[in-house]
Design a protein around this motif. Structure first.
Motif, PDB file in Angstrom:
ATOM      1  N   THR A 359       0.815  -1.204   0.000  1.00  0.00           N
ATOM      2  CA  THR A 359       0.000   0.000   0.000  1.00  0.00           C
ATOM      3  C   THR A 359       0.851   1.257   0.000  1.00  0.00           C
ATOM      4  OG1 THR A 359      -1.834  -1.093   1.123  1.00  0.00           O
ATOM      5  CG2 THR A 359      -1.722   1.301   1.285  1.00  0.00           C
ATOM      6  N   TRP A 360       1.830   1.334   0.877  1.00  0.00           N
ATOM      7  CA  TRP A 360       2.619   2.559   0.986  1.00  0.00           C
ATOM      8  C   TRP A 360       3.401   2.828  -0.292  1.00  0.00           C
ATOM      9  CZ3 TRP A 360       7.913   2.403   0.505  1.00  0.00           C
ATOM     10  CH2 TRP A 360       8.544   1.158   0.686  1.00  0.00           C
ATOM     11  N   LEU A 363       0.808   4.238  -2.844  1.00  0.00           N
ATOM     12  CA  LEU A 363       0.487   5.619  -2.507  1.00  0.00           C
ATOM     13  C   LEU A 363       1.668   6.542  -2.778  1.00  0.00           C
ATOM     14  CD1 LEU A 363      -1.481   5.041   0.818  1.00  0.00           C
ATOM     15  CD2 LEU A 363      -2.429   5.870  -1.350  1.00  0.00           C
ATOM     16  N   ASP A 389      -7.344   0.237  -0.219  1.00  0.00           N
ATOM     17  CA  ASP A 389      -6.289   0.889   0.552  1.00  0.00           C
ATOM     18  C   ASP A 389      -5.825   2.200  -0.075  1.00  0.00           C
ATOM     19  OD1 ASP A 389      -5.264  -0.510  -1.637  1.00  0.00           O
ATOM     20  OD2 ASP A 389      -3.354  -0.937  -0.674  1.00  0.00           O
ATOM     21  N   LEU A 390      -6.425   2.601  -1.189  1.00  0.00           N
ATOM     22  CA  LEU A 390      -5.978   3.782  -1.918  1.00  0.00           C
ATOM     23  C   LEU A 390      -7.029   4.888  -1.934  1.00  0.00           C
ATOM     24  CD1 LEU A 390      -4.434   1.936  -5.012  1.00  0.00           C
ATOM     25  CD2 LEU A 390      -3.301   2.566  -2.869  1.00  0.00           C
ATOM     26  N   GLU A 394      -6.678  11.830   1.285  1.00  0.00           N
ATOM     27  CA  GLU A 394      -5.233  11.859   1.499  1.00  0.00           C
ATOM     28  C   GLU A 394      -4.483  11.165   0.370  1.00  0.00           C
ATOM     29  OE1 GLU A 394      -3.954  13.715   3.917  1.00  0.00           O
ATOM     30  OE2 GLU A 394      -6.056  14.217   4.297  1.00  0.00           O
ATOM     31  N   SER A 395      -5.163  10.319  -0.376  1.00  0.00           N
ATOM     32  CA  SER A 395      -4.554   9.649  -1.523  1.00  0.00           C
ATOM     33  C   SER A 395      -4.483  10.617  -2.697  1.00  0.00           C
ATOM     34  CB  SER A 395      -5.379   8.426  -1.915  1.00  0.00           C
ATOM     35  OG  SER A 395      -4.966   7.927  -3.181  1.00  0.00           O
ATOM     36  N   HIS A 396      -3.390  10.549  -3.455  1.00  0.00           N
ATOM     37  CA  HIS A 396      -3.243  11.419  -4.612  1.00  0.00           C
ATOM     38  C   HIS A 396      -3.762  10.783  -5.903  1.00  0.00           C
ATOM     39  CE1 HIS A 396      -1.263  14.618  -2.480  1.00  0.00           C
ATOM     40  NE2 HIS A 396      -0.373  13.773  -1.990  1.00  0.00           N
TER      41      HIS A 396
END
Length: 609
Positions: A359-360, A363, A389-390, A394-396
């Protein structure tokens, strides 16, 4: 004639032609100095080579700050090493030319200020003072004046930059119009073209998949671009063919070193991920610049599932940052594009040793593009893993590139509905496109096997649009001729492109305000149909298997018009019929009696008093 008079006359002629070649001490400004056009700043910098041990891509950083003098609007645009400045034609690998592309979005005076830094890994550092001054054009300043665009029609320079604006549809900056797309998702190795520079054509890595696009040479037109004395006609013709069929998008991988094809990559070789093939990338740019003039959206697929861990183990490390920086610098000025972070991203590939991205990492990829693309283009990712999870503000990510897995395209409609609701509930509405409707084996079949394309049209194309997707791109199954890897002739699906054009025509030419509409299947009684509506104003009723339907109107009622559209032929088959309605209205039967069991579209509009 005096010297000053000559200079004045030349400058006047340049302005009349709207073509500029302006000189400062170290800067050459090239291009049509007009809004939305590509303006090129060319610099004389250090003499280097693609293969230098002191890496010119990683160890120099060229940035230009552009400021619109009247408004104060600013853009920080990355630049790149350009060999001799003519590498597409010369195949040069060395030189002293460095270049920045800029697409101004305002008329009037623009100021520019150059920073040119030198030092180990300076290109992937965000620190202003990283490394030391690179000399040459460092701290160079100047101005230029941008005039209004003079382009019309499909040319994207008439429409402006296409951007995500927090809504389910992308919007053009100049005209304010919203965009629907339809076109080709295949072949993924579109850029595996034999007439590009490099030795990928005969190096033993899947050479049989390299393309000549010979079937489309006949679609190249006099005056279209080529390079190196006539190269490029096949691939330019392929883009011309799609545009000529009314399509407005095509997609391509830019790196498939570990993929199914292995012939597309921006580097000088298969094993070096920080040295770039300048001439090949300049040849790519010729294709993309031509596509802009034809109104074509560019779908950049930056990685495929097999190489999601190729660079930095899937993280956004030095090689990944450099790869993204080069893409942004060389191609980010194009007006209509998205950055697709990965095809089938997150899926575990047993045949490849690298694990799926976490996930990280996913992102972080989106964050890098958001932070470094000066134009904030649409950022999407393709589903291998799903997107839970995306989600969120806050996700771009600004949307998704969705793939389904049924040969009859039956899950397209409900998938779009599902992800529109999920993204909205999470606090950030995504713009959703269905870019691989169907399954991997079959999907969009060649005309020779399925000339009617009924399932693709009903379930895939109209199923997506009536759920609120901003478009579709079409994958070619690997069990059929002209597949996702082997296609060299887009005309293998010629009959389907007609149907895609008809769908775009319906929304555009009948002026359907799709950007203000949402799915409302609950408003119709026909359970095989779809309803897309702005309640109280406009209703689009798609009858998948013909027949009729009741339509729930607003309680106040009024006068409505019903217009019938044939999605198989693209014809409006009836003049608008006025009816009085309140509550429940029967839309009647399609106007062509012998075809009433086929699919039809009814456009129902409320008359404004």
């Amino acid at each position: 004639m005096s010297k000053s008079y000559k200079i004045s006359t030349l400058l006047s002629l340049a302005m009349l032609c709207f073509i500029s070649t302006a000189y400062s001490q170290k800067t050459l400004i090239q291009g049509e100095l007009k809004k939305w056009h590509k303006v090129t700043l060319l610099f004389h910098g250090p003499q280097v080579s693609e293969q230098d041990a002191f890496n010119p891509f990683m160890n120099y950083r060229l940035n230009v700050n552009f400021t619109h003098a009247p408004s104060g609007k600013k853009y920080l645009v990355p630049g790149h090493f350009a060999a001799d400045g003519e590498a597409a034609n010369s195949s040069a690998t060395s030189g002293n030319k460095w270049r920045v592309y800029f697409a101004p979005d305002e008329e009037g005076e623009w100021r520019y200020e150059v920073t040119f830094r030198k030092g180990t890994w300076v290109a992937v550092s965000d620190r202003d003072e990283a490394g030391g001054s690179g000399g040459f054009m460092d701290e160079e300043k100047g101005t230029f004046t941008v005039l209004p665009t003079d382009k019309t029609g499909r040319d994207l320079r008439a429409k402006g930059r296409l951007q995500y604006v927090g809504e389910p549809y992308l919007k053009f900056g100049e005209t304010g119009e919203y965009f629907l797309k339809c076109g080709a998702d295949a072949p993924e190795n579109f850029l595996a073209y034999a007439e590009f520079d490099g030795n990928f054509q005969n190096d033993g890595h899947k050479d049989e998949l390299v393309k000549n696009w010979e079937a489309h040479v006949k679609h190249w037109n006099e005056g279209d671009p080529t390079w190196q004395n006539g190269k490029g006609k096949g691939i330019i013709g392929a883009v011309n063919y799609l545009a000529g069929k009314g399509m407005n998008v095509f997609s391509f991988l830019t790196n498939n070193i570990e993929g199914d094809d292995r012939n597309v990559f921006p580097y000088t070789d298969y094993n070096t991920y920080d040295h770039f093939d300048v001439s090949k990338l300049d040849q790519w740019e010729i294709i993309f610049e031509h596509a802009d003039k034809l109104g074509m959206f560019l779908h950049f697929k930056t990685l495929e599932v097999e190489n999601q861990g190729l660079l930095d183990g899937g993280g956004v490390g030095a090689n990944t940052k450099l790869y993204y920086r080069e893409l942004i610098s060389r191609f980010g000025h194009h007006l209509a594009l998205n950055w697709n972070l990965g095809e089938e991203n997150g899926e575990w590939m047993k045949k490849h040793p690298t694990p799926p991205q976490f996930t990280w990492q996913r992102l972080s990829m989106a964050a890098y593009f958001h932070d470094h693309d000066p134009y904030k283009h649409h950022i999407v990712i393709h589903n291998g893993n799903q997107f839970y999870d995306l989600l969120g503000p806050e996700s771009h990510l600004t949307g998704i590139s969705y793939q389904t897995h049924k040969p009859d395209f039956s899950t397209v409609h409900k998938s779009v509905l599902r992800w529109r609701k999920i993204s909205q509930d999470a606090g950030k509405v995504w713009a959703i496109a269905v870019d691989e409707p169907g399954d991997a084996q079959h999907s969009l079949l060649p005309d020779s096997e399925d000339p009617a394309h009924d399932d693709a049209r009903k379930n895939g194309l109209w199923g997506a649009l009536m759920a609120g997707a901003w478009g579709t791109e079409w994958y070619f199954g690997y069990k059929h001729p002209h597949s996702d890897l082997t296609c060299q002739d887009y005309a293998s699906r010629d009959l389907f492109w007609d149907q895609g054009r008809h769908a775009l025509k319906f929304f555009q030419e009948l002026e359907v305000p799709f950007w203000e509409m949402e799915n409302h299947n609950e408003l119709i009684s026909n359970k095989d149909g779809y309803c897309f509506a702005k309640p109280g104003s406009t209703f689009v009723v798609y009858l998948k298997n013909g027949g009729t339907s009741d339509l729930e109107l607003d309680a106040d009622g009024g006068t409505y018009t019903i217009t019938w559209f044939n999605p198989r032929t693209g014809k409006v088959e009836s003049k608008p019929k006025s009816v009085e309605g309140k509550g429940k209205l029967s839309i009647g039967l399609p106007p062509v009696k012998k075809e009433r069991q086929e699919d039809w579209v009814a456009l129902v509009r409320k008359k404004v008093p």
